[in-house]
Design an enzyme around this catalytic site. Structure first.
Site, PDB file in Angstrom:
ATOM      1  N   PRO A 109       0.644  -1.342   0.747  1.00 55.33           N
ATOM      2  CA  PRO A 109      -0.076   0.136  -0.150  1.00 55.33           C
ATOM      3  C   PRO A 109       0.467   1.642   0.054  1.00 55.33           C
ATOM      4  O   PRO A 109       1.342   1.546   0.883  1.00 55.33           O
ATOM      5  CB  PRO A 109      -1.140   0.123   0.807  1.00 55.33           C
ATOM      6  CG  PRO A 109      -0.279  -1.389   1.813  1.00 55.33           C
ATOM      7  CD  PRO A 109       0.749  -2.292   1.230  1.00 55.33           C
ATOM      8  N   GLU A 110       0.536   2.328  -0.728  1.00 48.27           N
ATOM      9  CA  GLU A 110       0.781   3.202  -1.076  1.00 48.27           C
ATOM     10  C   GLU A 110       0.163   4.131  -0.295  1.00 48.27           C
ATOM     11  O   GLU A 110      -1.211   4.027   0.270  1.00 48.27           O
ATOM     12  CB  GLU A 110       1.443   4.141  -1.433  1.00 48.27           C
ATOM     13  CG  GLU A 110       3.137   3.658  -2.986  1.00 48.27           C
ATOM     14  CD  GLU A 110       3.544   3.900  -3.493  1.00 48.27           C
ATOM     15  OE1 GLU A 110       3.486   5.060  -3.668  1.00 48.27           O
ATOM     16  OE2 GLU A 110       4.076   3.471  -4.513  1.00 48.27           O
TER      17      GLU A 110
END
Length: 271
Positions: free
Chosen positions: A2-3
């Site tokens: 996840p960014e």
DNA sequence: ATGGGCACCTGGCTGC
DNA sequence: TGCAGCCAGGTGCCCA
């Protein structure tokens, strides 16, 4: 995994199920996260009512009437809201059982994710206190970026991925923002003009906003809390496209390693 | 202060 | 089919 856009998508996904709910019980099946969950973690979190879910950089802040739970998803972490009793599967490390009968479940194969319980101001926590401005907030702009870059010799890609410079720009969106701003990732940060830094700041904001709008990027396994993937992958210009034609000029996209991270760019469009 | 490299993990894919 | 090797969306920390 996840960014920032995926974390924000997670926040939006879980918040409606958490707001106003009391955490009845905390079940920990695996304490060995990036920082081991301390003994007594369950007891400290239990019993409080959630007052809001916010985000700082890639940290989720689940605020309650008795403290704040700081969650980081690391590379492979995810949060999902389950309805009723659902048997845990492999890497389902932590459950937060709510008074609604639902359950917030943390899964993280690589265990680079983390959880911290803080009773005071979460922004004063050592992990958060040194963070730079939010890329989607008002304090982030090209002038600030340019000023910070004075005298810096690091590659601009590493510079914008430095959380003290701007918080939450990860590997996918760093390459994508540099493509949009037409700047080569390996250029020294201190050698970029003020005007081009303004373009870069605008590109960072733009690419993150667009990704948030479509639920982030699903590369391999990311799914939002409701189980749907993110659709930004279709809009990637360079990331993981080495050897494929540039969408703008047709030149084959290049790959190189910068700061031990895979980096993608078009050698014609980016200078 | 700055830059570079390592560490922490599991799983999926590639190529022999 | 098996297995070694490599790679992965993050980031704190240690060293020079």
């Amino acid at each position: 995994m996840p960014e920032l856009p995926e974390v924000e998508t997670t926040r939006r996904g879980i918040a409606p199920s958490l707001d106003g709910r009391r955490i009845l019980r905390v079940v920990v099946r695996e304490r060995r996260l990036r920082w081991p969950l301390p003994r007594g973690f369950e007891k400290r979190v239990r019993g409080h009512r959630v007052t809001g879910v916010s985000r700082r950089a890639k940290y989720l802040l689940i605020a309650t009437d008795g403290g704040t739970l700081i969650v980081h998803l690391g590379m492979s972490g995810s949060l999902r809201v389950l309805h009723g009793r659902v048997l845990p599967v492999v890497h389902d490390h932590v459950d937060f059982v709510l008074d609604s009968g639902r359950c917030l479940r943390f899964n993280d194969p690589r265990r680079f994710g983390s959880m911290h319980w803080v009773s005071g101001d979460p922004l004063k926590h050592p992990l958060l206190v040194g963070l730079g401005p939010e890329p989607l907030g008002p304090a982030f702009h090209g002038d600030a970026l340019w000023r910070l870059a004075r005298g810096r010799q690091v590659a601009v890609k590493q510079f914008i991925m430095d959380s003290r410079v701007v918080a939450g720009v990860g590997n996918i969106y760093a390459s994508e923002a540099l493509f949009r701003a037409r700047i080569r990732p390996g250029v020294q940060a201190g050698r970029i003009s003020r005007t081009r830094m303004q373009a870069l700041a605008a590109s960072i904001r733009e690419v993150l906003e667009e990704a948030v709008a479509v639920g982030g990027t699903t590369l391999r396994d990311y799914v939002s809390p409701d189980g749907t993937p993110g659709y930004f992958r279709q809009k990637l210009f360079v990331y993981e496209r080495a050897g494929e034609p540039c969408r703008r000029c047709g030149t084959l996209i290049r790959h190189r390693v910068l700061g031990q991270r895979s980096t993608y760019y078009c050698r014609v469009c980016q200078r």
